[in-house]
Each structure stands twice: as structure tokens, then as C-alpha cells.
Design a protein around this motif. Structure first.
Motif, short mmCIF file in Angstrom:
data_model
loop_
_atom_site.label_atom_id
_atom_site.label_comp_id
_atom_site.label_asym_id
_atom_site.label_seq_id
_atom_site.Cartn_x
_atom_site.Cartn_y
_atom_site.Cartn_z
N ILE A 266 9.20 2.34 5.66
CA ILE A 266 7.99 1.56 5.43
C ILE A 266 8.21 0.76 4.15
CG2 ILE A 266 5.51 1.63 4.94
CD1 ILE A 266 5.39 4.31 6.41
N LEU A 267 8.05 -0.57 4.26
CA LEU A 267 8.21 -1.43 3.09
C LEU A 267 6.92 -2.21 2.84
CD1 LEU A 267 11.13 -1.62 4.88
CD2 LEU A 267 11.80 -2.71 2.74
N ILE A 268 6.43 -2.17 1.61
CA ILE A 268 5.26 -2.94 1.20
C ILE A 268 5.71 -3.95 0.16
CG2 ILE A 268 2.98 -2.86 0.11
CD1 ILE A 268 2.59 -0.09 1.28
N ASN A 269 5.49 -5.21 0.47
CA ASN A 269 5.94 -6.30 -0.39
C ASN A 269 7.44 -6.18 -0.73
OD1 ASN A 269 3.39 -7.59 -0.59
ND2 ASN A 269 2.75 -6.09 -2.11
N GLY A 270 8.22 -5.75 0.25
CA GLY A 270 9.67 -5.66 0.11
C GLY A 270 10.17 -4.38 -0.50
N ASN A 271 9.27 -3.53 -0.99
CA ASN A 271 9.68 -2.27 -1.62
C ASN A 271 9.46 -1.10 -0.68
OD1 ASN A 271 10.20 -3.57 -4.19
ND2 ASN A 271 7.96 -3.69 -4.45
N GLU A 272 10.51 -0.28 -0.51
CA GLU A 272 10.36 0.89 0.37
C GLU A 272 9.44 1.92 -0.29
OE1 GLU A 272 13.04 4.19 2.82
OE2 GLU A 272 14.03 2.55 1.71
N VAL A 273 8.50 2.45 0.49
CA VAL A 273 7.55 3.44 -0.02
C VAL A 273 7.53 4.65 0.92
CG1 VAL A 273 6.07 1.70 -1.09
CG2 VAL A 273 5.59 2.46 1.24
N GLU A 274 7.06 5.76 0.39
CA GLU A 274 6.86 6.96 1.20
C GLU A 274 5.38 7.28 1.20
OE1 GLU A 274 8.37 11.61 1.55
OE2 GLU A 274 9.34 10.23 0.14
N VAL A 275 4.81 7.38 2.39
CA VAL A 275 3.38 7.68 2.53
C VAL A 275 3.27 9.14 2.96
CG1 VAL A 275 1.21 7.01 3.62
CG2 VAL A 275 2.98 5.28 3.22
N GLU A 276 3.03 10.00 1.96
CA GLU A 276 3.07 11.44 2.22
C GLU A 276 1.81 11.96 2.91
OE1 GLU A 276 3.31 10.16 -0.85
OE2 GLU A 276 5.33 10.55 -1.61
N ASN A 277 0.65 11.35 2.61
CA ASN A 277 -0.63 11.82 3.14
C ASN A 277 -1.65 10.69 3.02
OD1 ASN A 277 -1.62 11.89 0.36
ND2 ASN A 277 -0.38 13.76 0.15
N PRO A 278 -2.87 10.87 3.55
CA PRO A 278 -3.88 9.80 3.48
C PRO A 278 -4.25 9.39 2.06
CG PRO A 278 -4.48 11.38 5.18
CD PRO A 278 -3.30 11.97 4.47
N ILE A 279 -4.21 10.32 1.11
CA ILE A 279 -4.50 9.97 -0.29
C ILE A 279 -3.41 9.06 -0.84
CG2 ILE A 279 -4.78 10.88 -2.62
CD1 ILE A 279 -6.03 13.37 -1.37
N SER A 280 -2.16 9.37 -0.49
CA SER A 280 -1.04 8.54 -0.89
C SER A 280 -1.18 7.13 -0.31
CB SER A 280 0.27 9.17 -0.42
OG SER A 280 1.35 8.29 -0.57
N ALA A 281 -1.61 7.05 0.96
CA ALA A 281 -1.81 5.74 1.60
C ALA A 281 -2.88 4.95 0.87
CB ALA A 281 -2.20 5.95 3.06
N ARG A 282 -3.94 5.65 0.51
CA ARG A 282 -5.05 4.99 -0.19
C ARG A 282 -4.59 4.39 -1.52
NH1 ARG A 282 -10.49 8.34 -1.83
NH2 ARG A 282 -10.78 7.38 -3.86
N PHE A 283 -3.78 5.13 -2.27
CA PHE A 283 -3.28 4.62 -3.56
C PHE A 283 -2.31 3.45 -3.39
CE2 PHE A 283 -4.72 8.75 -5.36
CZ PHE A 283 -5.50 8.23 -6.39
N LYS A 284 -1.75 3.34 -2.17
CA LYS A 284 -0.85 2.22 -1.90
C LYS A 284 -1.59 1.04 -1.28
CE LYS A 284 3.34 5.02 -1.52
NZ LYS A 284 2.76 6.26 -2.10
N GLY A 285 -2.93 1.14 -1.22
CA GLY A 285 -3.75 0.04 -0.72
C GLY A 285 -3.85 -0.03 0.78
N ILE A 286 -3.65 1.11 1.46
CA ILE A 286 -3.73 1.15 2.92
C ILE A 286 -4.98 1.95 3.31
CG2 ILE A 286 -2.60 1.86 5.06
CD1 ILE A 286 0.06 1.88 3.42
N ALA A 287 -5.82 1.37 4.15
CA ALA A 287 -7.03 2.05 4.60
C ALA A 287 -7.24 1.80 6.09
CB ALA A 287 -8.25 1.58 3.82
N ALA A 288 -7.86 2.75 6.77
CA ALA A 288 -8.12 2.62 8.20
C ALA A 288 -9.59 2.86 8.51
CB ALA A 288 -7.27 3.61 8.99
N ILE A 289 -10.15 2.03 9.41
CA ILE A 289 -11.51 2.19 9.90
C ILE A 289 -11.38 2.61 11.36
CG2 ILE A 289 -13.77 1.12 10.15
CD1 ILE A 289 -12.67 1.07 7.29
#
Length: 504
Positions: free
Chosen positions: A69-92
Motif C-alpha cells: 500500500i503506497l500513499i503519495n508514493g510512500n509505502e505504509v503499513e495499515v495495522e488496524n482501523p486506528i492506524s488507517a484513521r491516522f493515515k487519513g483513510i476513512a470508510a462510510i
């Protein structure tokens, strides 16, 4: 109309070679996906194609087996929903996560409330002020002091979106966002999405309504059998191409022709019937082997009628006749004893025990039929479940699988199977194809027509005008709780139904 994006815009999200298996089943087989800046990217596919799995990996609900998973070209690890939230990812999601007893402002800042002192006391004045700023920024006419339980479905969905924006979400996943919304609320949602695009909020849009894709999206990626079957520019693609990519074949006729015709025998007659939740009394009848469609816009009173006929809501006035005999139905058990089955709109909350197996769900209403010597016959129960699931073409045909692991279309078949196993003579279906894909819809329509051909009286409660026009023998229009017009199939059209439903 949402503006189209420039294909040269930078890629803000890139998913590479995402793989995921569940117990030997390959949910994702090396999927690639990109999201551009200021883009609404549709994610399409049949239920079970892998869309939900990909989104759950992106939002940290599931861990991928392999991939990046790359955000703005940088590889990231999304460990859990809280981690996703801090990376600016949200789901409705379709199922809202709002607290009904709290007001709008409290819901928007729930879990990240501003505080006013060292001891962490919530700054409620700041919560109200900041919420009002967000709402006004997007031209949303909802007061932050309003209790959420007093909002309509569309307004609640918009509050969910503002809640995501309040955590500075830059990648927003919208899963069937127009579910339960009126046409006016959908227009408001799309206007807000247009504003969000201008503010560089990037959106993944999951829907089974292809007309929404052409109205609001810039690109569409189609998933099939855990793979990306193609990514298309909306300005250059036709509906038929997307459907063919979803199914792997052309869908020649969504509504097949019935083999049989309604008989003259009246199965159900309702005279001046009303429950406490119904606005006005209604009268109608349905014949043996007939498919009666009752339609109207959201809020017309269709679900309330269904709950009343099934005995969930108590009758306040009027009469119900079954085969000419006047009956009082005060509970679902009494309705079932009199040959009535009801498939509610919310299959997950009201139709299924998600954690139980297909076998247990199918046989739960007919458990007496599999009891021998005061004990449940495991063999008879398995046989009944297998026979019913096979008839309905449930996939995969594994009666030991938990219902929660099936796709939406197959879950709906299980709810149908639960009642069909008891051989009802009258079946009421409330929004039978809500949240399922075009291929599964076609299968549900086939099941409905087969039931009518076998002599079952079928009532379809649906806000999908195309659906009732395509599958029903007769159509009645419900408006503000009142039956206002009736069409026979040969005289009906989607335009006539819409006009009547809107009071035209």
C-alpha cells in the motif's frame, strides 16, 4: 454533475499485487488499484468479487497476505482501523455507526473531542463551533445541536461523511452511500462530493447502481473473482461494457418472461387495514400465482405495511382475509401458521443469524419438520438445507459455512430459503434486491417468478421503479401511506410509476 478529473493528476493511493485468502479461498488474487488526486473512483463487481476484502485491507480490518500500500508514493503499513484513521483513510459503510442518542456535533467529534483543561474535560462549546463550521463549509443545512435519531437516513449519511472529514480524512471510502436516501438527498450528497473533490478529498465509491457511476465518478475498476477485470474512464465507457466485465458475459435480459399467469383464486385481501405506524388505511388484494408490486418513494410506508401484514405491528383497524376467511394476525408466528412469509429489507439485522451456518439459518423456521423422537435429526436437517440451497443456487453450496461469509446476494437467498422451506402460500419481500449486484438481482427475479409460477402469491415492496415494472404482474403506487394508483404490467412504464409516486 461532478467534474471529471485530469488523468495527469498525481496518484495519491496505490495498491500493488494485493493477495488475501480465507481458509483456502482466494478472495484477492494479486489486485492492483490506483486513486488519483481529486478523483471519485468507482469500485464495481458482483457480491463476492473481492471489493469488500480490498476495502477492509485498506482500512485495517484485514491484513493482506502479500502486496504493498503506497500513499503519495510512500509505502505504509495499515495495522488496524486506528492506524488507517491516522493515515487519513476513512470508510462510510452501509450500516451507520452513529450514536442515535447523541446530537450531530457529539457524533462528529466522538472519540477525538477537543478538551479545555489538563484533566481532559470536553470543550463542548468548541465541539459545537467546529461542527457548525464543517457543516456550513459544505452548505449542509443541519444544526449541530440536532439529535441524530431525529434525522432522516440521508442526513445521517451526510453526518457520517462530515465525521470522517473532521479527522482530516483525505481518502474516503463510500460503501453504497445512497442506500435509503431520497432523490433530493442523493442530489445533496453528490453536490457535497463535488465540493470535496475541489478540496482534494479523494474518494472510492462502491455501488450497485450503475447510473450513479455515470453521474458521479471519473473512473471505474471492475472486480471479478478476486481480480481486477479492468479499469475504465467513465467518459469513454458504456453500461454494457461494465456489466459484461462484472459478469464475464453479456446480461441479455435482466427480467426474464414468466412461464405462468396469475389465477383467479384470491389468496389475500386487505380492507381498510392500518397499524399504529401506518399513516393511512390501505385496501388491496393479491391472487394465487400473482406478483403484486407495491412501490413509492422512500418514506411512502411500504415497510410499515409489510411489518403490519406479518403481525410484527399490531392492527389498529381494518381486516385481513386469507382465502376469503377473516383472520386476526397478532404475531409473526400466527402469520407463519396462516401461510405468510416475510423477507425484511434489513437481512443482516432482521433476516439472518450471521454467525450461524447456512444449514441452521435455512431450517430455523421449520425445526419441527426435522425433529424425530423429540430430537433434531441431523441427517434430515442437513438434507432439507442442502435441497433448499441447491434449488436457490446458493454459491458456494456449503451448508456448514457461516452466513456472514456469504456475499449479499447469497445471504438474500438464504433468507428466502428459510421461509421457502416451510412452503408458504403468501410471501412478502421488502426491497428484495437491496445492496446486491446486477447478476444476483437477475437470479432473485428468477426465484420470484418461479414462486409465482408454482402458485405462491408474491408481494414485492420496492422503491426501485424499474424493478417492479420488470418483475411484477400488477403495480400499486403508495404515496404518503395511501394507495393512489394501480397499473397492470402491460400498461405500466417506469415513467408512469415515477410520476404517480411523486404525485404528478
Amino acid at each position: 454533475m461532478v467534474q471529471k478529473t485530469d488523468d495527469n493528476r498525481k496518484i495519491v493511493l496505490k495498491l500493488e499485487n494485493i493477495k488475501k485468502t480465507f481458509g483456502g479461498i482466494h478472495a484477492l488474487k494479486g489486485v492492483d488499484f490506483t486513486l488519483r488526486e481529486g478523483e471519485v473512483h468507482a469500485l464495481l463487481g458482483e457480491n463476492g468479487a473481492g471489493k469488500s476484502t480490498l476495502i477492509k485491507i485498506l482500512t485495517g480490518v484485514h491484513k493482506m497476505d502479500t502486496g504493498r500500500i503506497l500513499i503519495n508514493g510512500n509505502e505504509v503499513e495499515v495495522e488496524n482501523p486506528i492506524s488507517a484513521r491516522f493515515k487519513g483513510i476513512a470508510a462510510i459503510y452501509q450500516e451507520l455507526s452513529l450514536v442515535e442518542s447523541l446530537n450531530v456535533a457529539q457524533n462528529i467529534y466522538l472519540g477525538h473531542e477537543p478538551v479545555k483543561n489538563f484533566f481532559g474535560a470536553v470543550d463542548f462549546k468548541s465541539v459545537l463551533k467546529k461542527s457548525l463550521e464543517y457543516l456550513q463549509n459544505f452548505g449542509i443545512d443541519i444544526h449541530p445541536n440536532t439529535c441524530v435519531k431525529d434525522l432522516g437516513m440521508g442526513e445521517k449519511r451526510i453526518v457520517e461523511i462530515v465525521k470522517a472529514l473532521s479527522i482530516d480524512a483525505r481518502i474516503l471510502v463510500l460503501d453504497e452511500p445512497t442506500t435509503g436516501m431520497s432523490a433530493a438527498e442523493i442530489d445533496t450528497l453528490f453536490r457535497i462530493m463535488d465540493d470535496m473533490k475541489k478540496k482534494n478529498v479523494n474518494m472510492i465509491y462502491i455501488t450497485h447502481h450503475l447510473e450513479e457511476v455515470f453521474r458521479v465518478c471519473d473512473r471505474a475498476s471492475v472486480f471479478r473473482d478476486g481480480e481486477n477485470a479492468g479499469t475504465y474512464s467513465i467518459s469513454e465507457v458504456e453500461t454494457a461494457t461494465l456489466v459484461k466485465a462484472m459478469l464475464g458475459k453479456e446480461l441479455k435480459d435482466e427480467f426474464s418472461k414468466r412461464k405462468g399467469t396469475p389465477l383467479n383464486e384470491e389468496m389475500l385481501r386487505v380492507e381498510n387495514f392500518r397499524t399504529e405506524r401506518m399513516k393511512r388505511p390501505v385496501s388491496f388484494s393479491v391472487k394465487k400465482g400473482e406478483i403484486l408490486g407495491i412501490t413509492g418513494i422512500i418514506g411512502a410506508g411500504k415497510s410499515e405495511l409489510g411489518f403490519g401484514l406479518f403481525g410484527v405491528d399490531k392492527r389498529k383497524e381494518g381486516q385481513i382475509f386469507i382465502k376469503g376467511k377473516s383472520l386476526t394476525i397478532n404475531s409473526p408466528i400466527e402469520a407463519q401458521k396462516n401461510g405468510i412469509a416475510f423477507i425484511p429489507e434489513d437481512r443482516k439485522e432482521l433476516g439472518l443469524f450471521l454467525e450461524l451456518s447456512v444449514e441452521h439459518n435455512i431450517t430455523i423456521t421449520t425445526i419441527k419438520d426435522v425433529i424425530r423422537n423429540s430430537m433434531v435429526s441431523v441427517k434430515r436437517r442437513a438434507h432439507l438445507a442442502e435441497k433448499t440451497a441447491e434449488k436457490l443456487k446458493v454459491k458456494p453450496l456449503n451448508i456448514k459455512m457461516a452466513a456472514q461469509n456469504l456475499s449479499g446476494g447469497n445471504q438474500q437467498k438464504i433468507v428466502l430459503g428459510k421461509w421457502l422451506a416451510g412452503r408458504p402460500e403468501i410471501i412478502i419481500l421488502d426491497e428484495p434486491t437491496r445492496g446486491i449486484d446486477v447478476g444476483a438481482k437477475s437470479e432473485i427475479y428468477r426465484i420470484i417468478q418461479n414462486l409465482a409460477d408454482e402458485g405462491v402469491a408474491v408481494i414485492v415492496l420496492s422503491a426501485e421503479f424499474k424493478e417492479v415494472n420488470g418483475v411484477c404482474d400488477r403495480i400499486m403506487i403508495l404515496r404518503k401511506g395511501e394507495m393512489i394508483e394501480e397499473f397492470m404490467k402491460e400498461n405500466a412504464s417506469t415513467e408512469k410509476i415515477l410520476s404517480a409516486a411523486l404525485g404528478g
